[in-house]
Design an enzyme around this catalytic site. Structure first.
Site, mmCIF file in Angstrom:
data_model
loop_
_atom_site.group_PDB
_atom_site.id
_atom_site.type_symbol
_atom_site.label_atom_id
_atom_site.label_comp_id
_atom_site.label_asym_id
_atom_site.label_seq_id
_atom_site.Cartn_x
_atom_site.Cartn_y
_atom_site.Cartn_z
ATOM 1 N N CYS A 12 71.252 78.357 30.411
ATOM 2 C CA CYS A 12 71.606 78.018 29.031
ATOM 3 C C CYS A 12 73.107 78.008 28.788
ATOM 4 O O CYS A 12 73.559 77.579 27.728
ATOM 5 C CB CYS A 12 70.925 79.000 28.075
ATOM 6 S SG CYS A 12 69.134 78.771 27.972
ATOM 7 N N ASP A 48 66.818 76.201 13.816
ATOM 8 C CA ASP A 48 65.866 77.202 14.285
ATOM 9 C C ASP A 48 65.417 76.891 15.708
ATOM 10 O O ASP A 48 65.827 75.894 16.308
ATOM 11 C CB ASP A 48 64.661 77.272 13.340
ATOM 12 C CG ASP A 48 64.175 78.691 13.108
ATOM 13 O OD1 ASP A 48 64.192 79.480 14.073
ATOM 14 O OD2 ASP A 48 63.787 79.017 11.977
ATOM 15 N N GLY A 137 53.979 65.506 32.856
ATOM 16 C CA GLY A 137 55.386 65.669 32.520
ATOM 17 C C GLY A 137 56.155 64.388 32.769
ATOM 18 O O GLY A 137 55.593 63.289 32.757
#
Length: 328
Positions: A12, A48, A137
């Site tokens: 991240c 959010d 996917g």
């Protein structure tokens, strides 16, 4: 073959910086047609963790997607971490994941497909642990390897965890220790393996989410690429309050402070700190503490405006003051 060497960033920490991302998203969210299915409960407005739509029958559908470059060298562990991180967005909203689809970018002429198979196996293992179906996917031939999932879950629309429901007087609880970013950066540079960090990154936030909902918590977020300070700033800003952090109460992974002192600070961590600095009263917190509080986490824990058993209280929400964040 060290996977982390095939990507410029890692985990991240390779996110677009929060300030730049907000500029990109400004003005988006076109008016909906009259016959749109369901009611949008959570969208772009507060940044959010996932989107939420209420549908017929009193059910809320939670949708999210998350993927990133290798954060560890072991392909199976990377798959587990990326899957846990994607599922975390659903847990951060108080939801239960139902189905995920893989998102895989792969340098097919550089890395063997057997390594990709191990990555996908790690993701499948975490999905199975979560009781989440995994079906299909999408794949792309890419210069850098990237993996994650798009996940759909359900939640009770009356018991959502949202980042704009904080109130003055509520305690702040952190369910996992900080330091993942600096330890992952050290791993990328040296090859050292930090077992505790891998355990944290692969631990599902399911139990903490269920405990929060059961305790009546209504405000939460997970702590990932924008660091504790970045995610708390977004929560406090959205809720119209300020937040006070007791820096002595914040838990850290073993070796995290040493990693900062030795210079293994991701660029994403420094960008996070720069972003929140104009809105933060740092008190007497030194540079090392500031960096750790802003450290870009990958698949971190939940930050709750409320208490649950077994998780440390690290501060509280207070009426809006001269700053949004206060370190004490």
């Amino acid at each position: 073959m060290r996977l982390t060497q095939y990507a410029r960033g890692g985990g991240c920490a390779c996110k677009i910086p929060p300030g730049e991302l907000e500029e990109v998203l400004t003005g988006l969210g076109a008016p909906l047609p009259e016959r749109t299915a369901g009611d949008l409960l959570v969208g772009l407005e507060t940044g959010d963790d996932a989107a939420v739509v209420r549908i017929e029958g009193g059910t809320a559908v939670v949708a999210t997607a998350d993927f990133f470059t290798p954060v560890v060298d072991d392909p199976y562990d990377w798959g587990r971490i990326a899957a846990a991180n994607a599922l975390s967005d659903v847990y951060a909203m108080g939801g239960r994941p139902l189905i995920g689809v893989n998102l895989l970018c792969w340098p097919r002429e550089v890395l063997p497909y057997e390594i990709a198979r191990q990555v996908l196996s790690g993701g499948a293992a975490i999905a199975a642990e979560a009781g989440c179906h995994l079906a299909g996917g999408h794949t792309v031939n890419d210069a850098e390897p990237k993996y994650g999932m798009a996940v759909t879950g359900i939640a009770d629309p009356q018991r959502l965890l949202r980042n704009d429901r904080g109130e003055a007087g509520l305690p702040l609880t952190l369910t996992e220790p900080l330091g993942l970013g600096v330890l992952n950066n050290r791993h990328k540079a040296t090859g050292e393996v930090f077992k505790e960090a891998v355990e944290v990154m692969t631990r599902l936030n399911a139990e903490a989410s269920r405990a929060a909902v059961a305790a009546g918590v209504r405000c939460a977020t997970d702590v990932t690429g924008f660091g504790l300070l970045g995610h708390l700033y977004k929560l406090a800003r959205a809720s119209g309050v300020s937040a006070v952090i007791d820096t002595a109460a914040v838990p850290y992974l073993a070796g995290a402070r040493e990693a900062v002192r030795d210079g293994y600070v991701p660029g994403g961590t420094r960008r996070n700190l720069d972003w929140v600095a104009p809105h933060t009263d740092f008190g007497r917190a030194d540079e090392e503490t500031r960096l750790l509080l802003a450290d870009a986490q990958t698949s971190g824990g939940l930050l709750l405006a409320g208490e649950i058993p077994g998780a440390p209280v690290i501060g509280e929400l207070v009426p809006r003051g001269d700053a949004v964040l206060f370190l004490r």
